[in-house]
Design an enzyme around this catalytic site. Structure first.
Site, PDB file in Angstrom:
ATOM      1  N   LEU A   9     -12.007 -39.215  -4.168  1.00 47.69           N
ATOM      2  CA  LEU A   9     -12.732 -38.114  -5.006  1.00 47.69           C
ATOM      3  C   LEU A   9     -11.469 -37.800  -6.157  1.00 47.69           C
ATOM      4  CD1 LEU A   9     -14.454 -35.658  -2.660  1.00 47.69           C
ATOM      5  CD2 LEU A   9     -15.414 -37.876  -3.841  1.00 47.69           C
ATOM      6  N   ALA A  10     -11.846 -37.939  -7.322  1.00 49.81           N
ATOM      7  CA  ALA A  10     -10.643 -37.796  -8.170  1.00 49.81           C
ATOM      8  C   ALA A  10     -11.100 -37.307  -9.491  1.00 49.81           C
ATOM      9  CB  ALA A  10      -9.919 -39.265  -8.522  1.00 49.81           C
ATOM     10  N   ALA A  11     -12.291 -36.464  -9.434  1.00 55.20           N
ATOM     11  CA  ALA A  11     -12.545 -36.024 -10.802  1.00 55.20           C
ATOM     12  C   ALA A  11     -12.490 -34.539 -11.148  1.00 55.20           C
ATOM     13  CB  ALA A  11     -14.359 -36.294 -10.721  1.00 55.20           C
ATOM     14  N   LYS A  23      -4.693 -34.878 -12.756  1.00 59.18           N
ATOM     15  CA  LYS A  23      -3.781 -34.775 -11.873  1.00 59.18           C
ATOM     16  C   LYS A  23      -3.539 -36.101 -10.900  1.00 59.18           C
ATOM     17  CE  LYS A  23      -5.099 -32.153  -8.058  1.00 59.18           C
ATOM     18  NZ  LYS A  23      -5.438 -31.235  -7.151  1.00 59.18           N
ATOM     19  N   GLY A 141      -9.532 -25.219   3.362  1.00 62.58           N
ATOM     20  CA  GLY A 141     -10.922 -25.037   4.261  1.00 62.58           C
ATOM     21  C   GLY A 141     -10.542 -24.845   5.798  1.00 62.58           C
ATOM     22  N   HIS A 313      30.225 -46.632 -10.866  1.00 61.59           N
ATOM     23  CA  HIS A 313      29.892 -45.264 -10.839  1.00 61.59           C
ATOM     24  C   HIS A 313      29.401 -44.805 -12.299  1.00 61.59           C
ATOM     25  CE1 HIS A 313      31.471 -41.057 -11.412  1.00 61.59           C
ATOM     26  NE2 HIS A 313      31.167 -41.035 -10.229  1.00 61.59           N
TER      27      HIS A 313
HETATM   28  C1  UD1 Z   1     -10.826 -29.217  -0.390  1.00 67.84           C
HETATM   29  C2  UD1 Z   1     -11.820 -28.969   0.612  1.00 67.84           C
HETATM   30  C3  UD1 Z   1     -11.096 -28.133   1.716  1.00 67.84           C
HETATM   31  C4  UD1 Z   1      -9.859 -28.756   2.146  1.00 67.84           C
HETATM   32  C5  UD1 Z   1      -9.051 -29.319   1.119  1.00 67.84           C
HETATM   33  C6  UD1 Z   1      -7.945 -30.484   1.367  1.00 67.84           C
HETATM   34  C7  UD1 Z   1     -14.219 -28.624  -0.270  1.00 67.84           C
HETATM   35  C8  UD1 Z   1     -15.033 -27.621  -0.784  1.00 67.84           C
HETATM   36  N1  UD1 Z   1     -13.134 -28.183  -0.002  1.00 67.84           N
HETATM   37  O1  UD1 Z   1     -10.670 -27.888  -0.948  1.00 67.84           O
HETATM   38  O2  UD1 Z   1     -11.762 -27.780   2.733  1.00 67.84           O
HETATM   39  O3  UD1 Z   1      -9.188 -28.115   3.185  1.00 67.84           O
HETATM   40  O4  UD1 Z   1      -9.783 -30.163   0.020  1.00 67.84           O
HETATM   41  O5  UD1 Z   1      -6.845 -30.828   0.612  1.00 67.84           O
HETATM   42  O6  UD1 Z   1     -14.356 -30.138  -0.061  1.00 67.84           O
HETATM   43  N2  UD1 Z   1     -13.243 -33.082  -6.868  1.00 67.84           N
HETATM   44  C9  UD1 Z   1     -14.223 -33.841  -7.670  1.00 67.84           C
HETATM   45  N3  UD1 Z   1     -15.034 -33.451  -8.390  1.00 67.84           N
HETATM   46  C10 UD1 Z   1     -15.396 -31.793  -8.174  1.00 67.84           C
HETATM   47  C11 UD1 Z   1     -14.377 -31.320  -7.504  1.00 67.84           C
HETATM   48  C12 UD1 Z   1     -13.465 -31.820  -6.840  1.00 67.84           C
HETATM   49  O7  UD1 Z   1     -14.134 -35.114  -7.710  1.00 67.84           O
HETATM   50  O8  UD1 Z   1     -16.367 -31.467  -8.782  1.00 67.84           O
HETATM   51  C13 UD1 Z   1     -11.999 -33.945  -6.343  1.00 67.84           C
HETATM   52  C14 UD1 Z   1     -10.719 -33.343  -6.793  1.00 67.84           C
HETATM   53  O9  UD1 Z   1     -10.434 -34.153  -7.806  1.00 67.84           O
HETATM   54  C15 UD1 Z   1      -9.860 -33.579  -5.471  1.00 67.84           C
HETATM   55  C16 UD1 Z   1     -10.926 -33.503  -4.283  1.00 67.84           C
HETATM   56  O10 UD1 Z   1     -11.919 -33.638  -4.919  1.00 67.84           O
HETATM   57  O11 UD1 Z   1      -9.344 -34.876  -5.564  1.00 67.84           O
HETATM   58  C17 UD1 Z   1     -10.460 -32.090  -3.758  1.00 67.84           C
HETATM   59  O12 UD1 Z   1     -11.042 -31.311  -4.561  1.00 67.84           O
HETATM   60  P1  UD1 Z   1      -9.957 -29.563  -4.750  1.00 67.84           P
HETATM   61  O13 UD1 Z   1     -10.789 -28.774  -5.953  1.00 67.84           O
HETATM   62  O14 UD1 Z   1      -8.855 -30.031  -4.676  1.00 67.84           O
HETATM   63  O15 UD1 Z   1     -10.462 -29.134  -3.241  1.00 67.84           O
HETATM   64  P2  UD1 Z   1      -9.832 -28.000  -2.542  1.00 67.84           P
HETATM   65  O16 UD1 Z   1      -9.969 -26.528  -3.141  1.00 67.84           O
HETATM   66  O17 UD1 Z   1      -8.419 -28.449  -2.352  1.00 67.84           O
HETATM   67 CA    CA Z   2      -7.284 -30.294  -3.223  1.00 70.09          CA
END
Ligand code: UD1
Ligand code: CA
Length: 386
Positions: A9-11, A23, A141, A313
């Protein structure tokens, strides 16, 4: 067990990171976060690795060219559950387990992912979550368990009650799911939470309610599941990753006189019996062969340095190939794309012009230019265009 699928997941929007650059493209020890994750995942030999991109999509897609991955697009950032759904078409004919991981959890090691895969299989689970116990679980979480210690749900920090906030076991954001139940159940979850998003984590309580087995594995080294949401966490992860790099190099026979003051990037290779003096920076894609002496306070970036070379150096060396036995004096400046043919000495404070090929010693404080003089033919380009 059959093959493993993988979704990264990287979106996401990365609100807390406050950056113009997506990021996942920010660097940790000189290597983009996403590349750390892809490098680690590649060691599991997956059937297919899908990266879900959205925010900064063009930059992400351009970056991922040349990586052995497929991209899925999440046009709107509706949450982690929705992001996984966007990758479903890439797993149409796939029935094995799927590893779901995040671009912002870069320190995870391949052996930990393998342990998670093994646990999933051993427990015959539908979902297996990687967890860790943190002294300060703020922002993550929480893993909720019943009286028998079985995982019942994951509750996000912002949705948690006081009682749940006290739980120190956190969700790493890394899971193994069985493909069919994953996509079937994802289609059923709703955005009923503080952020109004489709949470991947909601799958857990749904599986439990449906009697589908959920397992959890606690990471042996909690450090490796640090999630990078803001710049402070980036710095924290950077410190851990740098420490790991130095430990590895020392175990491979490199002498670091003062590890704590030495910065070495993730894609650097250093040969045995090379000695690095304090305060040196060895950056980018640099290879240093055996028996070299580097620094103190040298900066070396994207260089290839042959056996027995001494970089003195305070030298700054960028984009250079330096042959066997070269000595470069303090304060010398080597322009980019310079080739130095050894054995040679470049004196203190000397300058070497960019693009030079140097095959004679350069005295201290001299400027060496080893290339053809440029000629400008006035108006010639205009004539060519006509
Ligand atoms: C998420 C988890 C949380 C966990 C944490 C660990 C959920 C709801 N929460 O929270 O339980 O403790 O990661 O690091 O899953 N992303 C998408 N599309 C979206 C939203 C997010 O691709 O619409 C990707 C982000 O780019 C990221 C990843 O999903 O790489 C996690 O998303 P992020 O918003 O960072 O979640 P956390 O609040 O960290
Ligand atoms: Ca995160």
């Amino acid at each position: 067990m059959g093959e493993l699928g993988c979704i990264v997941l990287a979106a996401g929007e990365s609100k807390r990171f406050k950056s113009k650059l997506p990021k996942p493209l920010h660097c940790l020890c000189g290597r983009p976060l996403i590349d750390h994750v892809l490098q680690t995942v590649s060691e599991l030999d997956c059937y297919r690795t899908a990266v879900v991109v959205g925010v900064g999509r063009e930059q992400m897609v351009a970056h991922l060219e040349g990586h052995e991955v497929q991209t899925a697009v999440q046009a709107e950032q509706l949450g982690t559950g929705h992001a996984v759904m966007c990758a479903q078409p890439l797993f149409e004919n796939f029935d094995g387990p799927i590893l779901v991981t995040c671009a912002d959890v870069p320190l995870i090691r391949p052996q930990t992912l393998q342990a998670l895969v093994d646990e999933h299989q051993r427990r015959n689970a539908c979902a297996t979550v990687l967890t860790a116990v943190f002294d300060d679980p703020t922002g993550y979480g929480r893993i909720v368990r019943d009286d028998d210690g079985l995982v019942t749900s994951i509750i996000e920090h912002r949705d948690a009650t006081e009682e749940v906030l006290a739980i120190q076991e956190i969700n790493s954001g890394i899971y193994i799911f069985d493909t069919q139940p994953l996509f079937k159940t994802l289609a059923e979850i709703g955005p009923d939470n503080d952020q109004g998003e489709y949470y991947l984590t909601d799958i857990i309580s749904r599986f439990v309610a449906a009697g589908q087995p959920v397992a959890a594995l606690a990471a042996q080294a909690p450090q490796e599941i640090i999630g990078i949401n803001d710049r402070a966490q980036l710095a924290e992860a950077e410190a851990i990753a740098r420490h790991r790099i130095r430990r590895r190099l020392m175990s491979e026979g490199v002498t670091l006189m003062d590890p704590a003051s030495t910065f070495i990037d993730a894609d650097v290779h250093i040969g045995r019996d090379t000695v690095v003096w304090p305060g040196s920076f060895i950056l980018g894609k640099t290879t240093i062969a055996e028996d070299c002496t580097i620094g103190g306070h040298a900066v070396i970036e994207d260089c290839e340095i042959a056996e027995g070379t001494q970089i003195r150096h305070c030298s700054v060396v960028r984009n250079s190939t330096i042959g066997r036995g070269v000595t470069i004096g303090a304060g010398a400046f080597i322009g980019s794309n310079t080739t130095i043919i050894a054995p040679i000495t470049i004196g203190q404070g000397a300058y070497v012009a960019a693009g030079s090929t140097i095959n004679r010693d350069v005295p201290a404080d001299a400027l060496a230019i080893g290339r053809d003089r440029q000629e400008n033919k006035e108006g010639y380009a205009r004539r060519l265009r006509k």
